[in-house]
Motif scaffolding. Sequence first.
Motif, PDB file in Angstrom:
ATOM      1  N   LEU A  54      41.417  20.393   1.709  1.00 25.00           N
ATOM      2  CA  LEU A  54      41.236  19.317   0.719  1.00 25.00           C
ATOM      3  C   LEU A  54      40.849  19.881  -0.643  1.00 25.00           C
ATOM      4  CD1 LEU A  54      39.356  16.708   2.920  1.00 25.00           C
ATOM      5  CD2 LEU A  54      41.696  16.526   2.046  1.00 25.00           C
ATOM      6  N   LEU A  55      40.034  20.915  -0.632  1.00 25.28           N
ATOM      7  CA  LEU A  55      39.627  21.523  -1.896  1.00 25.28           C
ATOM      8  C   LEU A  55      40.863  21.925  -2.702  1.00 25.28           C
ATOM      9  CD1 LEU A  55      36.539  23.696  -2.225  1.00 25.28           C
ATOM     10  CD2 LEU A  55      38.606  24.524  -3.318  1.00 25.28           C
ATOM     11  N   LEU A  56      41.841  22.497  -2.027  1.00 26.40           N
ATOM     12  CA  LEU A  56      43.062  22.926  -2.728  1.00 26.40           C
ATOM     13  C   LEU A  56      43.930  21.743  -3.137  1.00 26.40           C
ATOM     14  CD1 LEU A  56      43.927  26.096  -0.625  1.00 26.40           C
ATOM     15  CD2 LEU A  56      43.181  26.017  -3.020  1.00 26.40           C
TER      16      LEU A  56
ATOM     17  N   SER B  93      49.838  33.087   4.194  1.00 27.68           N
ATOM     18  CA  SER B  93      51.012  33.675   3.551  1.00 27.68           C
ATOM     19  C   SER B  93      50.812  33.808   2.045  1.00 27.68           C
ATOM     20  CB  SER B  93      52.251  32.816   3.832  1.00 27.68           C
ATOM     21  OG  SER B  93      52.192  31.617   3.082  1.00 27.68           O
ATOM     22  N   GLY B  94      49.863  33.055   1.540  1.00 28.89           N
ATOM     23  CA  GLY B  94      49.488  33.252   0.145  1.00 28.89           C
ATOM     24  C   GLY B  94      50.331  32.523  -0.870  1.00 28.89           C
ATOM     25  N   PHE B  95      51.355  31.817  -0.440  1.00 24.33           N
ATOM     26  CA  PHE B  95      52.179  31.104  -1.423  1.00 24.33           C
ATOM     27  C   PHE B  95      51.474  29.846  -1.959  1.00 24.33           C
ATOM     28  CE2 PHE B  95      55.788  32.961   1.222  1.00 24.33           C
ATOM     29  CZ  PHE B  95      56.062  33.966   0.309  1.00 24.33           C
ATOM     30  N   LEU B  96      50.700  29.223  -1.086  1.00 24.98           N
ATOM     31  CA  LEU B  96      50.060  27.929  -1.417  1.00 24.98           C
ATOM     32  C   LEU B  96      51.108  26.921  -1.904  1.00 24.98           C
ATOM     33  CD1 LEU B  96      46.724  29.055  -3.141  1.00 24.98           C
ATOM     34  CD2 LEU B  96      47.305  28.962  -0.714  1.00 24.98           C
ATOM     35  N   HIS B  97      52.259  27.014  -1.340  1.00 29.45           N
ATOM     36  CA  HIS B  97      53.375  26.141  -1.707  1.00 29.45           C
ATOM     37  C   HIS B  97      54.424  26.245  -0.603  1.00 29.45           C
ATOM     38  CE1 HIS B  97      55.360  23.629  -4.645  1.00 29.45           C
ATOM     39  NE2 HIS B  97      56.489  24.251  -4.380  1.00 29.45           N
ATOM     40  N   PRO B  98      55.149  25.170  -0.321  1.00 24.92           N
ATOM     41  CA  PRO B  98      56.208  25.250   0.697  1.00 24.92           C
ATOM     42  C   PRO B  98      57.261  26.275   0.303  1.00 24.92           C
ATOM     43  CG  PRO B  98      55.777  22.958   0.071  1.00 24.92           C
ATOM     44  CD  PRO B  98      55.028  23.812  -0.891  1.00 24.92           C
TER      45      PRO B  98
ATOM     46  N   ALA C  22      47.165  25.995 -14.382  1.00 27.73           N
ATOM     47  CA  ALA C  22      47.442  26.570 -13.060  1.00 27.73           C
ATOM     48  C   ALA C  22      46.120  26.918 -12.388  1.00 27.73           C
ATOM     49  CB  ALA C  22      48.293  27.822 -13.212  1.00 27.73           C
ATOM     50  N   TYR C  23      46.031  26.615 -11.099  1.00 31.76           N
ATOM     51  CA  TYR C  23      44.859  27.047 -10.326  1.00 31.76           C
ATOM     52  C   TYR C  23      44.848  28.574 -10.266  1.00 31.76           C
ATOM     53  CZ  TYR C  23      42.552  28.221  -5.852  1.00 31.76           C
ATOM     54  OH  TYR C  23      41.793  28.794  -4.873  1.00 31.76           O
ATOM     55  N   ARG C  24      46.013  29.139 -10.024  1.00 32.17           N
ATOM     56  CA  ARG C  24      46.127  30.606 -10.070  1.00 32.17           C
ATOM     57  C   ARG C  24      47.440  30.947 -10.748  1.00 32.17           C
ATOM     58  NH1 ARG C  24      45.350  32.933  -4.224  1.00 32.17           N
ATOM     59  NH2 ARG C  24      46.726  34.472  -5.188  1.00 32.17           N
TER      60      ARG C  24
ATOM     61  N   LEU D 244      50.271  24.686  -7.555  1.00 33.37           N
ATOM     62  CA  LEU D 244      48.990  25.360  -7.770  1.00 33.37           C
ATOM     63  C   LEU D 244      49.152  26.570  -8.682  1.00 33.37           C
ATOM     64  CD1 LEU D 244      47.397  24.943  -4.237  1.00 33.37           C
ATOM     65  CD2 LEU D 244      46.430  24.119  -6.397  1.00 33.37           C
ATOM     66  N   GLY D 245      50.390  26.972  -8.911  1.00 29.61           N
ATOM     67  CA  GLY D 245      50.662  28.056  -9.847  1.00 29.61           C
ATOM     68  C   GLY D 245      51.174  27.545 -11.191  1.00 29.61           C
TER      69      GLY D 245
END
Lengths: 433, 433, 433, 433
Positions: free
Chosen positions: D161-163, D340-345, D178-180, D287-288
């Motif tokens: 949820l935080l993300l 996986s670090g993508f934080l995205h589909p 961008a978050y990152r 998030l990017g």
Amino acid sequence: MNFIGSNSRQSTAHKPASTRETLAARYSSVRRASETLCKPLAPDDYGLQAMPDVSPAKWHLAHTSWFFKTFLLNPFFPSYGRFHPQFEYLFNSYYQKIGAPFPRAQRGLLSRPTTEEIFRYRAQVDEAMEAMFASVAEALWPEIAARVTLGCAHEEQHQELLLTDIKYNFSINPLKPAYRDDLPAPNNGANMAMSWIEQPAGVQEIGHDGNGFGFDNESPRHRVLQKSYALASRLITNGEYLAFIEAGGYRRPEYWLADGWRAVSEQAWQAPLYWEKIDGRWSLFTLGGVRVLNENEPVSHVSFYEADAYARWAGKRLPTEAEWETIAKNRKVRGNLRESGFLHPAPLMDEVHPAQLFGDVWEWTCSAYAPYPGYRPSDGALGEYNGKFMINQLVLRGGSCVTPAEHVRASYRNFFYPADRWQFSGIRLADDR
Amino acid sequence: MNFIGSNSRQSTAHKPASTRETLAARYSSVRRASETLCKPLAPDDYGLQAMPDVSPAKWHLAHTSWFFKTFLLNPFFPSYGRFHPQFEYLFNSYYQKIGAPFPRAQRGLLSRPTTEEIFRYRAQVDEAMEAMFASVAEALWPEIAARVTLGCAHEEQHQELLLTDIKYNFSINPLKPAYRDDLPAPNNGANMAMSWIEQPAGVQEIGHDGNGFGFDNESPRHRVLQKSYALASRLITNGEYLAFIEAGGYRRPEYWLADGWRAVSEQAWQAPLYWEKIDGRWSLFTLGGVRVLNENEPVSHVSFYEADAYARWAGKRLPTEAEWETIAKNRKVRGNLRESGFLHPAPLMDEVHPAQLFGDVWEWTCSAYAPYPGYRPSDGALGEYNGKFMINQLVLRGGSCVTPAEHVRASYRNFFYPADRWQFSGIRLADDR
Amino acid sequence: MNFIGSNSRQSTAHKPASTRETLAARYSSVRRASETLCKPLAPDDYGLQAMPDVSPAKWHLAHTSWFFKTFLLNPFFPSYGRFHPQFEYLFNSYYQKIGAPFPRAQRGLLSRPTTEEIFRYRAQVDEAMEAMFASVAEALWPEIAARVTLGCAHEEQHQELLLTDIKYNFSINPLKPAYRDDLPAPNNGANMAMSWIEQPAGVQEIGHDGNGFGFDNESPRHRVLQKSYALASRLITNGEYLAFIEAGGYRRPEYWLADGWRAVSEQAWQAPLYWEKIDGRWSLFTLGGVRVLNENEPVSHVSFYEADAYARWAGKRLPTEAEWETIAKNRKVRGNLRESGFLHPAPLMDEVHPAQLFGDVWEWTCSAYAPYPGYRPSDGALGEYNGKFMINQLVLRGGSCVTPAEHVRASYRNFFYPADRWQFSGIRLADDR
Amino acid sequence: MNFIGSNSRQSTAHKPASTRETLAARYSSVRRASETLCKPLAPDDYGLQAMPDVSPAKWHLAHTSWFFKTFLLNPFFPSYGRFHPQFEYLFNSYYQKIGAPFPRAQRGLLSRPTTEEIFRYRAQVDEAMEAMFASVAEALWPEIAARVTLGCAHEEQHQELLLTDIKYNFSINPLKPAYRDDLPAPNNGANMAMSWIEQPAGVQEIGHDGNGFGFDNESPRHRVLQKSYALASRLITNGEYLAFIEAGGYRRPEYWLADGWRAVSEQAWQAPLYWEKIDGRWSLFTLGGVRVLNENEPVSHVSFYEADAYARWAGKRLPTEAEWETIAKNRKVRGNLRESGFLHPAPLMDEVHPAQLFGDVWEWTCSAYAPYPGYRPSDGALGEYNGKFMINQLVLRGGSCVTPAEHVRASYRNFFYPADRWQFSGIRLADDR
């Protein structure tokens, strides 16, 4: 169209269509019943809409005519003209394929067409329908018969709404007018003990069995796997529900679903709809005016949230719709239905097991209103009849004191939102075994 | 009570009270007029309330009777009983000292008492009033005469509202019903040039002069110091307002007060109320149904925000109420008032200077509705008549095409919120000199 | 631009512009003051917006810089670039001519730019402003000086808002944090008798006299005709207001304007903002945290509706803005202003007549905020500074305990909506004579 | 408490509790992960709450600590004191048995306690938890181990949820932060054909199998009777969803449930959340930051209504949760999960059947979130964890690109309202056979 009787996808045998005379007689009888229900109304009452969920009586009268006009006369009897070019827009309830409907919440703002014009519209539709019955080609008859049958069931649904809507509309008037002041009062009844109908685990068939009419949402008939359970022998009474209130039921969040507790808080619920404490004594607003609470009557006008909270407080649960139907499916439709004339839930008179399955109040189940496996709505606007509402609502079973007896059956699925309270809706418990 | 004629705080001489016969005749005439205005209504129309600001026709009929019942019969003719114990609650508009009134926004939800019962209520009040006229002691007559005079003016105000409310109620119906289909259409008029009435700087007296009836908010008469200014010779026309629209008036914030721009944005205003573009042509909804826009008619149904924005776009401003009254105070009340029968603003027929001061449309001033220096409302519930509304509203002057001629005068102060548009409200410009 | 000093339409003599050094020093001093006021804040506090009317501290810091950037650097020092292309949009408060502003109610949702970036933005603007002071051509100086003077007054207004907004933002936190825990507490004071300053009838001049800076809304200076009246010698105290509460002030509609009574009912007001009864004892939330109510302090954080209701209960009225200014205009600006360091209204210490005209609390007048006769806002976006708010608001006079002393004067017109309570706003009575 | 591992009502064998060291290490690792996720945030970002459904980052940090404090330290390690008496109120999410929680929609208004204080609160709780791990009596360990295990799963839910909350909070900022800015971009992928996993009719067991941790809502494991069906081999892509949009999907009511069509109309949906057409080209907020739409990525941020409408348009339907679990239950949890670090589909890389069951996006099922047969929530406040939300929501399965791999499993039931879009939620089709 996807209701049983015309649905070619059904594997059950197709019953021969009603003869024209029989169906014309049923049509006429249903149409007259709507008008009879309006007899006690003053001219002022016809246009009233006290909240968005209810519709004015005159709108019900017009919309049910619109239904026959749109789905029978327009396609099959085009020589019948339009009564008024805007009626198709004004009296469309929710059939987007016919066109964007007039906003529901504003139905009460239409003083025109007048009630008188709407009765003329009804008469004109009836005249054309009779002409159609007499003259239409045999080849078209099966489809027509199926649609007329649906149209009659549709009008019966609106008859029930007409009564529940009038009740709500009158309830907010400080004069507390009675819809009828000549309603018979049922016997006081007795406080009968609750017992349990036991059902062993196993596979059951539920859904419409193909005999007679059914709505598309009752099909396909299909098998369900159930654990063993028990169903209460009767409905929860006002007296039992009062015990829940007095135990702090409306003040203690632990009995409530989170969304239910929000409803309690935001809408300041302290009792079922239409309950009012007058000089320290609970009274009910009924279609016959304000009456002192009878503790032996089934509790009514509770939301799903209240039914569920009551069940949790009682250490039980609500039944699934399959559990309910499993018990009901081999039983005769009898009970305090519209024909009994009370227009109000009645105390239990004698010990039968199970009692009150049909009539009195619609019984909340814990089943979300969803399509049965393999369900597909029909093509065309009639496919919008039931299917598009299969979200966010819960199934209720068994009919109420304002449901015509011929209208209901064991496989009948009614559905309302969990916070809705203006229908005659009540509680039957279930339990695991 | 603090209207002129009975107000002992007024320094102006007290005029002798009307004779009983004269006042009884006026009472009867005003009461009949309300009923005559309802003649074109269908039974369905009486209960309609399409937004909280308007009231149902039947409510106007009842409330005006309630006024005589509450302020005349109850104190001075107590032998007259109550028609129904709840009417005092249901038909109280806003007199908190009488008791908390029934919520305004729900007046349209009262199908009972029926219109028929309300006409009976009217008849009963009238009968009692006549008996009171005939029998009351002479000592009470001055106070009674003052209150009856107020009650007649009050009922005339509600007659105007009855028409503007019906217009609004009908306008939201897609059938666009006409209140009357036999309204005479005024001549097309001509596009007359605007000229300016010049007024030099100086001290002027404004407020009610003590001759005849006036509401308490028109007093005390007092002196105001004014700079030199000019007042437009006539009202702004539809054609002139159309030029503002076509110049992007509703899309350009620079013409608007900040709160006005918010109203434009939130309510998506693009033209005055009742304007509609049909097939590329502007039309108006009127009490006679939909008509093509007449560019020579005075623009109507604009809010203060629109009037003010128009004035800014035109490089002028709206007048203060004192500026308006200074020009109007020595002029005769004549114009397109209710008696002309148009029930709609009419084009200017001949060059008079100033024209249209009375009738056609209420003219927005830039004056906040506030107490005149030294104003004090009277004691008792009648003190709530005007005083408690002296905030957040603006003064309008001059009466409209639905104002009875005998009702209006140069010192008359009407008042509405700056976003209100359902009254016949229009624009007269002013300018500094 | 239409504030005094640069407004060619003003007939008052034009004072020579400040020298560059003097104005640069004032600029620097005002800018530093904003940052000093933020010192007690935690990083978490800068972004907070607890209701639409208040703005986050970081937004105040950014918007005041945007003002200098937009109205000084952009036109007169274009070599200074944009900090970020979107800042012009994000930190525009309401200047539609600059572009549609970012929605006010969402200012608290902008975590970026960060507070750190906003401080860098300030520094960059300051650096450019200093360069401009040093280098700009003499011909431009009068206009620049006028705008810088306005910008400094603007920033002082936001300093006051910064404090009132922080107070509100903190007040809704159950932890009740103090903005500063080192605020000096004023002496308890004494309960001093109220007396009256008498003013005979006559013509008075009000409005800015052309000496020093004034906002455009204080002009043109003009003459008003007044009846004789009296103004209270001091403010109403908490103790006096408490008597109103205890007399049922918040439960009795007869003291209230109709719109005020609706505010009381809908918002459930039972006392001024920030009053709370803890264990039976009234306490106040202040910038120094929660304190026990001091009955001798001037009452604060009341709406116009409350001020007006109090006056009616007391048998008096609120003054007009002209009445207030007539008494104040020849008096020195001194009182409990921001420099006294209390940041809270203080009890009266010694008998002066009139007392507390400046400082402590802004005093509600009964005057609608409207243009003075002949007022015209300037061309360009700066014309939006005051003029477009001249509707629906009421004038307050005299400054408060969070107003810088150099900021306020007798002709100063502050304005808020009648229901607003989060400013330091209080009550001084007037009466007819 | 009713999650698997401690639930005595479960018939499945009880697994030995984790050793203290193992669990202490897991506790520490989960706690550190929450803090690591906050590293990219600026101090300004921690308090942001852009809509009632999301919570500020600092609230997530505090609430997860509150959970351990309330359910572990308070009962089992009472020597640990309270950090601040009000924290129990401020950071209670919805446990009514603990007390009425601070209103959810106002979490963003709490600038205090500061983020710094919340990190100190976390540290203090961690210190106490470590002390408890080291010292608590063996008899208490099983219950403690069960609760710690639940607390860790709880904190992982809040990490997700935080993300998703940060993503939403940032999305409404015109600066589109961008978050990152260092997120790896996945390969473009390929447009792979969809095939179908066939499943014959029969009885299946679903629900948690008793191995390892499971939430109480995954139990009891039970048998379901299914018709034959097929499940799509992969998720629906952006490209496929774009075809639905371009076919008028958002303009044609026939594809939508009635409540869904109302959501489309009222919220003016025209595409999934975070889609924006910039200069004629679709882009996504991630998030990017903002990225051009990749047609091969799975579509995300669609509501149930959109998923259902897409399925209807495609002539298919959504799976039931049992159908999904039947296919997933014997498959390994692997896919594009948080690790996986993508934080995205991510686009599908190679042909596997079925693909993308775990990770990428939560898959909407058509199953109402309801208790499994025989489900009973545990006693005490922890019984509120899941049970009271079993109404009005739909089940989603499979985890997303921001779900930790160890957190999800085939029997995992996530649930959201049908209009919710801010989670990574997407579409997998099913069909009758």
